[in-house]
Design an enzyme around this catalytic site. Structure first.
Site, PDB file in Angstrom:
ATOM      1  N   TYR A  55       0.831  -1.364   0.192  1.00  0.00           N
ATOM      2  CA  TYR A  55       0.056   0.071  -0.112  1.00  0.00           C
ATOM      3  C   TYR A  55       0.811   1.273   0.044  1.00  0.00           C
ATOM      4  O   TYR A  55       0.591   2.100  -0.627  1.00  0.00           O
ATOM      5  CB  TYR A  55      -0.806   0.035   1.057  1.00  0.00           C
ATOM      6  N   CYS A  74      -5.632  -4.965  -8.005  1.00  0.00           N
ATOM      7  CA  CYS A  74      -5.388  -4.676  -6.681  1.00  0.00           C
ATOM      8  C   CYS A  74      -5.219  -5.743  -5.803  1.00  0.00           C
ATOM      9  O   CYS A  74      -4.670  -5.657  -4.512  1.00  0.00           O
ATOM     10  CB  CYS A  74      -6.644  -4.040  -6.273  1.00  0.00           C
ATOM     11  N   GLU A 102      -1.300 -16.938  -9.818  1.00  0.00           N
ATOM     12  CA  GLU A 102      -0.102 -16.114 -10.486  1.00  0.00           C
ATOM     13  C   GLU A 102       1.310 -16.801  -9.992  1.00  0.00           C
ATOM     14  O   GLU A 102       2.203 -15.997 -10.246  1.00  0.00           O
ATOM     15  CB  GLU A 102      -0.373 -14.605 -10.326  1.00  0.00           C
TER      16      GLU A 102
END
Lengths: 204, 159
Positions: free
Chosen positions: A140, A171, A198
């Protein structure tokens, strides 16, 4: 009821219009006349039903619908344009890309993005997030920094929490600086699933 | 200002609008007219000032489009040689259309408000209050239009 009234009451008899043909003709003409501002369709995915919406500029919305299709469409009508039509063929490109992604055959999305649902600080945050490559993660704090305010990690978290285009604007690749999973619009299970898909390592 | 997604209007009203147009205009032209109505509505939609009574708004457009079709129809025969008109004398409609000994021709010759009111009342089976709402007139005016329309039709049928 008189005989005349009975005969009048039969006047609308006959087959209902073929809804599919009618809708197809309507959206074809709407598109030809530049009136199809928001085209949407739903699709199945390993994460449940998704709704995708595109404008002439690009992909404007991906939503985990979970029964809330109506609310998603109303929001699009209010914030983009009320000319919202179900038009599967307009969303084929992005649905194909998503399917390839879920099948492990695609690492990035080529479909253009329409950022109209994103305002202010969130634009920088989400655009920085869009640049995080497949299989990698960031924090973040880092996306806040990339958006010009390194100390605004919490605001970045809020921006990511209201990401209108999850999966495609990844995100799920943004985590807490300490290694914690952070939050996710679609629930943490989905975030874990995407990171695993992923190969981003055993996280959370 | 909040307007529902246009698709919601189509889903909620298209089938009934089609039935209205079958009664108002006839089965041959109803589908094309519905298409014109929806495109026209879609074009104007974002400019609406409020989202109230969208159904009445759709019916107003449908009646206007139907009137356009009617005008086109009435002009047509005059521009054709007589020989071409003969096949049209045979009813070219499908088997689902109830036998018509001129009733529907008479309905379509009623003044627009009576015609719309009669179709709303009998084809769509609406009460007078709903008819008034959809036509943007009072309940009493809806009742009068229906009864005047019926009176004319009876006179036609008795001839």
């Amino acid at each position: 009821m008189s005989e005349l009234e009975r005969r009048l009451a039969r006047g609308g008899d006959g087959p209902a219009p073929d809804a599919d043909r009618l809708s197809a003709a309507l959206r074809q003409r709407a598109a030809a006349e530049g009136l199809l501002d928001v085209a949407y369709a739903s699709m199945d995915s390993p994460l449940g039903e998704l709704l995708v919406a595109v404008t002439p500029r690009g992909l404007v919305r991906v939503a985990y619908v979970q029964e809330a299709t109506e609310a998603v469409l109303e929001d699009l009508a209010n914030r983009v344009s009320p000319r919202v039509l179900r038009a599967p063929e307009r969303t084929d490109e992005v649905r194909d890309e998503l399917e390839e992604y879920f099948a492990g055959a695609r690492r990035g999305f080529d479909t253009p993005i329409d950022w109209s649902l994103v305002r202010g600080f969130a634009v920088g945050v989400l655009q920085a997030t869009a640049r995080v490559p497949f299989g990698q993660v960031t924090t973040y704090r880092d996306v806040a920094g990339a958006a010009g305010s390194p100390r605004a990690a919490r605001a970045a978290g809020n921006a990511l929490g209201s990401n209108p285009i999850p999966i495609v604007v990844p995100c799920h690749r943004v985590l807490h600086a300490g290694g914690g999973l952070g939050g996710y619009t679609g629930g943490l299970e989905r975030k874990r699933f995407l990171l695993r898909l992923e190969g981003a390592g055993p996280i959370g | 200002m909040r307007l529902p997604p246009f698709q919601a209007l189509v889903d909620a009203h298209a089938v009934e609008l089609h039935r209205f147009l079958v009664g108002y205009l006839g089965p041959d032209d109803a589908e094309d007219c519905l298409q014109e109505t929806l495109i026209s509505a879609l074009r104007a939609y974002p400019r609406l000032n409020h989202g109230e009574n969208l159904r009445a708004w759709l019916y107003t457009i449908a009646r206007r489009k139907a009137t356009d079709v009617g005008r086109g129809r009435r002009r047509l025969p005059r521009t054709r040689p007589l020989a071409d008109l003969e096949p049209a004398a045979e009813p070219s409609v499908g088997p689902h259309v109830p036998a018509d000994d001129g009733l529907w021709t008479s309905v379509r010759l009623l003044p627009d408000k009576q015609r719309a009111a009669v179709v709303h009342r009998f084809v769509l089976d609406l009460d007078y209050r709903s008819i008034g709402e959809r036509m943007g007139i009072s309940e009493e005016a809806a009742r009068q239009n229906v009864s005047e329309g019926l009176r004319r039709l009876r006179k036609e049928m008795d001839r």
